[in-house]
Design an enzyme around this catalytic site. Structure first.
Site, PDB file in Angstrom:
ATOM      1  N   LEU A   1      65.483  72.105  52.628  1.00 40.27           N
ATOM      2  CA  LEU A   1      65.872  70.843  53.274  1.00 40.27           C
ATOM      3  C   LEU A   1      65.214  70.779  54.656  1.00 40.27           C
ATOM      4  CD1 LEU A   1      67.705  68.446  52.379  1.00 40.27           C
ATOM      5  CD2 LEU A   1      69.487  69.423  53.846  1.00 40.27           C
TER       6      LEU A   1
ATOM      7  N   ARG B   1      61.482  69.165  56.676  1.00 37.62           N
ATOM      8  CA  ARG B   1      60.980  67.814  56.999  1.00 37.62           C
ATOM      9  C   ARG B   1      60.958  66.917  55.762  1.00 37.62           C
ATOM     10  NH1 ARG B   1      57.375  71.338  60.361  1.00 37.62           N
ATOM     11  NH2 ARG B   1      56.706  72.000  58.293  1.00 37.62           N
ATOM     12  N   ILE B   2      60.399  67.428  54.656  1.00 31.92           N
ATOM     13  CA  ILE B   2      60.259  66.589  53.466  1.00 31.92           C
ATOM     14  C   ILE B   2      61.577  66.544  52.684  1.00 31.92           C
ATOM     15  CG2 ILE B   2      58.987  66.235  51.314  1.00 31.92           C
ATOM     16  CD1 ILE B   2      56.602  67.719  52.686  1.00 31.92           C
TER      17      ILE B   2
ATOM     18  N   ARG C   1      55.474  74.067  45.723  1.00 33.23           N
ATOM     19  CA  ARG C   1      54.313  74.851  45.318  1.00 33.23           C
ATOM     20  C   ARG C   1      54.571  75.440  43.933  1.00 33.23           C
ATOM     21  NH1 ARG C   1      51.567  72.624  48.450  1.00 33.23           N
ATOM     22  NH2 ARG C   1      50.356  73.461  50.180  1.00 33.23           N
TER      23      ARG C   1
ATOM     24  N   GLU D   1      46.437  75.993  39.868  1.00 32.26           N
ATOM     25  CA  GLU D   1      45.768  74.677  39.901  1.00 32.26           C
ATOM     26  C   GLU D   1      44.254  74.829  39.997  1.00 32.26           C
ATOM     27  OE1 GLU D   1      47.608  72.588  43.153  1.00 32.26           O
ATOM     28  OE2 GLU D   1      49.582  72.781  42.272  1.00 32.26           O
TER      29      GLU D   1
ATOM     30  N   HIS E   1      48.970  67.238  41.446  1.00 33.12           N
ATOM     31  CA  HIS E   1      49.137  67.525  42.882  1.00 33.12           C
ATOM     32  C   HIS E   1      48.747  66.306  43.736  1.00 33.12           C
ATOM     33  CE1 HIS E   1      49.237  71.055  45.968  1.00 33.12           C
ATOM     34  NE2 HIS E   1      49.570  69.908  46.557  1.00 33.12           N
TER      35      HIS E   1
HETATM   36  P1  NAP Z   1      59.516  72.660  56.275  1.00 35.21           P
HETATM   37  O1  NAP Z   1      59.910  71.536  57.166  1.00 35.21           O
HETATM   38  O2  NAP Z   1      59.058  73.936  56.874  1.00 35.21           O
HETATM   39  O3  NAP Z   1      60.752  72.939  55.294  1.00 35.21           O
HETATM   40  C1  NAP Z   1      60.812  74.036  54.451  1.00 35.21           C
HETATM   41  C2  NAP Z   1      62.241  74.172  53.937  1.00 35.21           C
HETATM   42  O4  NAP Z   1      62.264  75.237  52.996  1.00 35.21           O
HETATM   43  C3  NAP Z   1      63.247  74.517  55.034  1.00 35.21           C
HETATM   44  O5  NAP Z   1      64.433  73.807  54.808  1.00 35.21           O
HETATM   45  C4  NAP Z   1      63.470  76.003  54.861  1.00 35.21           C
HETATM   46  O6  NAP Z   1      64.763  76.349  55.318  1.00 35.21           O
HETATM   47  C5  NAP Z   1      63.320  76.137  53.350  1.00 35.21           C
HETATM   48  N1  NAP Z   1      62.965  77.487  52.922  1.00 35.21           N
HETATM   49  C6  NAP Z   1      61.912  78.239  53.328  1.00 35.21           C
HETATM   50  N2  NAP Z   1      61.933  79.438  52.715  1.00 35.21           N
HETATM   51  C7  NAP Z   1      63.011  79.434  51.905  1.00 35.21           C
HETATM   52  C8  NAP Z   1      63.580  80.392  51.034  1.00 35.21           C
HETATM   53  N3  NAP Z   1      63.040  81.617  50.876  1.00 35.21           N
HETATM   54  N4  NAP Z   1      64.691  80.058  50.360  1.00 35.21           N
HETATM   55  C9  NAP Z   1      65.258  78.832  50.521  1.00 35.21           C
HETATM   56  N5  NAP Z   1      64.773  77.890  51.342  1.00 35.21           N
HETATM   57  C10 NAP Z   1      63.667  78.196  52.034  1.00 35.21           C
HETATM   58  O7  NAP Z   1      58.350  72.224  55.296  1.00 35.21           O
HETATM   59  P2  NAP Z   1      58.015  70.757  54.715  1.00 35.21           P
HETATM   60  O8  NAP Z   1      57.148  70.043  55.679  1.00 35.21           O
HETATM   61  O9  NAP Z   1      59.274  70.117  54.270  1.00 35.21           O
HETATM   62  O10 NAP Z   1      57.103  71.177  53.455  1.00 35.21           O
HETATM   63  C11 NAP Z   1      57.608  72.052  52.472  1.00 35.21           C
HETATM   64  C12 NAP Z   1      56.517  72.494  51.516  1.00 35.21           C
HETATM   65  O11 NAP Z   1      56.230  71.458  50.605  1.00 35.21           O
HETATM   66  C13 NAP Z   1      55.149  72.813  52.147  1.00 35.21           C
HETATM   67  O12 NAP Z   1      55.110  74.107  52.706  1.00 35.21           O
HETATM   68  C14 NAP Z   1      54.209  72.653  50.963  1.00 35.21           C
HETATM   69  O13 NAP Z   1      54.030  73.885  50.296  1.00 35.21           O
HETATM   70  C15 NAP Z   1      54.928  71.664  50.045  1.00 35.21           C
HETATM   71  N6  NAP Z   1      54.231  70.367  49.999  1.00 35.21           N
HETATM   72  C16 NAP Z   1      53.706  69.945  48.803  1.00 35.21           C
HETATM   73  C17 NAP Z   1      53.037  68.732  48.751  1.00 35.21           C
HETATM   74  C18 NAP Z   1      52.422  68.232  47.489  1.00 35.21           C
HETATM   75  O14 NAP Z   1      51.391  67.576  47.545  1.00 35.21           O
HETATM   76  N7  NAP Z   1      53.025  68.468  46.333  1.00 35.21           N
HETATM   77  C19 NAP Z   1      52.893  67.953  49.899  1.00 35.21           C
HETATM   78  C20 NAP Z   1      53.461  68.403  51.073  1.00 35.21           C
HETATM   79  C21 NAP Z   1      54.148  69.619  51.113  1.00 35.21           C
HETATM   80  P3  NAP Z   1      65.132  77.839  55.843  1.00 35.21           P
HETATM   81  O15 NAP Z   1      63.993  78.266  56.730  1.00 35.21           O
HETATM   82  O16 NAP Z   1      66.443  77.673  56.523  1.00 35.21           O
HETATM   83  O17 NAP Z   1      65.223  78.671  54.613  1.00 35.21           O
HETATM   84  C1  8YV Z   2      47.815  68.236  49.785  1.00 33.83           C
HETATM   85  C2  8YV Z   2      49.927  69.621  50.210  1.00 33.83           C
HETATM   86  O1  8YV Z   2      47.717  67.946  48.418  1.00 33.83           O
HETATM   87  O2  8YV Z   2      50.365  69.205  52.488  1.00 33.83           O
HETATM   88  C3  8YV Z   2      50.446  70.004  51.541  1.00 33.83           C
HETATM   89  O3  8YV Z   2      50.982  71.127  51.670  1.00 33.83           O
HETATM   90  O4  8YV Z   2      50.098  70.308  49.248  1.00 33.83           O
HETATM   91  C4  8YV Z   2      49.271  68.320  50.024  1.00 33.83           C
HETATM   92  O5  8YV Z   2      49.638  67.367  50.949  1.00 33.83           O
HETATM   93  C5  8YV Z   2      46.930  69.377  50.028  1.00 33.83           C
HETATM   94  O6  8YV Z   2      47.052  69.816  51.339  1.00 33.83           O
HETATM   95  C6  8YV Z   2      45.509  68.967  49.768  1.00 33.83           C
HETATM   96  O7  8YV Z   2      44.652  69.959  50.116  1.00 33.83           O
END
Ligand code: NAP
Ligand code: 8YV
Length: 318
Positions: A151, A153-154, A231, A260, A278
């Site tokens: 929980l 940013r996203i 991820r 991927e 993705h």
């Molecule tokens: P963030 O703000 O750092 O949030 C990460 C969340 O995960 C925090 O609530 C953190 O809370 C929790 N967390 C971390 N490790 C954990 C664990 N071992 N067990 C349970 N909870 C855990 O990151 P964000 O900006 O929301 O982004 C999250 C992730 O989404 C990115 O790192 C990226 O891999 C993925 N993402 C994917 C896409 C896509 O294109 N599909 C796009 C953007 C991001 P605690 O630290 O309290 O555990």
């Molecule tokens: C992008 C992502 O697909 O921001 C991330 O962590 O997984 C995605 O927004 C990726 O960074 C593209 O390279």
């Protein structure tokens, strides 16, 4: 004034190079293999801009590296521990993609639950006219209990979008948040036991690797739905395929995969999945904003002496 030299290993959004090229000297190579560059060029490199991998071996080849701008909020491709050890700042692109990724998570959830992708194909194939109405979806979002794994940013944006859907919202993180009304669970297993739908949006770390395993899927149950927009490494993919096949859970919606862009055929063949390549952040406006933040971080470092959005492992103490 001498322009800083920036290495770009592999492909990156063209707006990054477009923004940097006037104020920096760019050295573009196909991958992290620097064998085509001479020692003098390598020693002139002061920055890196990357979408993907920036391993320790690449840092070792760049003795005067100061900053790495990583495209994306997740930076699991960059060896941040090694960067920290070398005093190199790593920056990423938080916040500018929150809304896009949260929107995608909701779209993927509804698609998975209501099977709209199959319904549209049915219409396009002329089957509505020839066979009648598309079959009712066994699942519905109505009245569901939804658990969010992560929980941050996203995750917060996903939760706020779920509120108007009138579902119960639960979550698991390592540290409970004091600023949300959602129900906290101390473990992922407890969360999966309490909910019907699990949305994963955690970073790829050694702790999250394979966290959604056979036990978590069993706890989610036969009406359970898994959505992964974090991820691929977080999910034990063979266990997920088995659970989808034998009815341990009902359905899954995945934007990310373990290897991927390779997606197991066993997943492609399943009728109870919605699969995206993705694309959670993949709109022109959002990717432009991410590219701008990569460039702004690098330019800010060389022109103002500070990175804008460093990762927590390489904080700027100014
Ligand atoms: P963030 O703000 O750092 O949030 C990460 C969340 O995960 C925090 O609530 C953190 O809370 C929790 N967390 C971390 N490790 C954990 C664990 N071992 N067990 C349970 N909870 C855990 O990151 P964000 O900006 O929301 O982004 C999250 C992730 O989404 C990115 O790192 C990226 O891999 C993925 N993402 C994917 C896409 C896509 O294109 N599909 C796009 C953007 C991001 P605690 O630290 O309290 O555990
Ligand atoms: C992008 C992502 O697909 O921001 C991330 O962590 O997984 C995605 O927004 C990726 O960074 C593209 O390279």
């Amino acid at each position: 004034m001498t322009k800083p030299v920036i290495l770009i290993p592999g492909r990156i959004h063209p707006r990054v190079t477009g923004r940097l090229c006037e104020r920096c000297e760019l050295v573009e190579i196909a991958s992290v293999d620097t064998s085509e560059l001479d020692a003098e060029t390598l020693s002139r490199v002061r920055g890196g801009a990357v979408s993907g991998r920036f391993p320790a071996s690449l840092m070792a080849a760049l003795p005067n590296l100061e900053v790495i701008g990583s495209f994306g909020v997740g930076y699991d491709g960059v060896d941040v521990a090694e960067a920290a050890r070398r005093g190199v700042f790593v920056t990423h692109t938080p916040d500018v993609l929150n809304d896009e990724v949260a929107d995608t998570a909701l779209a993927l959830l509804l698609n998975t639950v209501r099977r709209f992708h199959f319904a549209e194909t049915y219409l396009r194939e002329g089957r509505w006219e020839s066979e009648g109405a598309f079959p009712l979806s066994p699942l519905s979002l109505k009245g569901q209990r939804v658990g969010i794994h992560g929980l941050g940013r996203i995750g917060l944006e996903i939760a706020s979008r779920l509120v108007p859907f009138k579902v119960e919202i639960h979550y698991h993180t390592r540290t409970p948040r004091a600023d949300v009304p959602y129900t906290y669970h101390e473990s992922l297993l407890a969360l999966a036991t309490a909910v019907d739908t699990l949305i994963s949006i955690v970073p790829s770390t050694p702790q999250t690797a394979g966290a959604i395993d056979a036990g978590v899927l069993k706890a989610l149950g036969p009406k359970g739905v898994l959505i992964n927009v974090g991820r691929g490494s977080t999910v034990d993919e063979p266990a997920l395929i088995a659970a989808l096949k034998d009815g341990t859970i009902a359905a899954a919606g995945l934007d990310v995969f373990a290897d991927e862009p390779r997606v197991p055929k066993a997943l492609l063949d399943l009728p109870n999945v919605s699969l995206l390549p993705h694309v959670a952040s993949a709109s022109v406006p959002t990717r432009d904003a991410m590219a701008d933040l990569v460039a702004d971080n690098i330019l800010s470092w060389f022109e103002e002496g500070r990175p804008l959005t460093p990762v927590p492992e390489t904080p700027f103490k100014g």
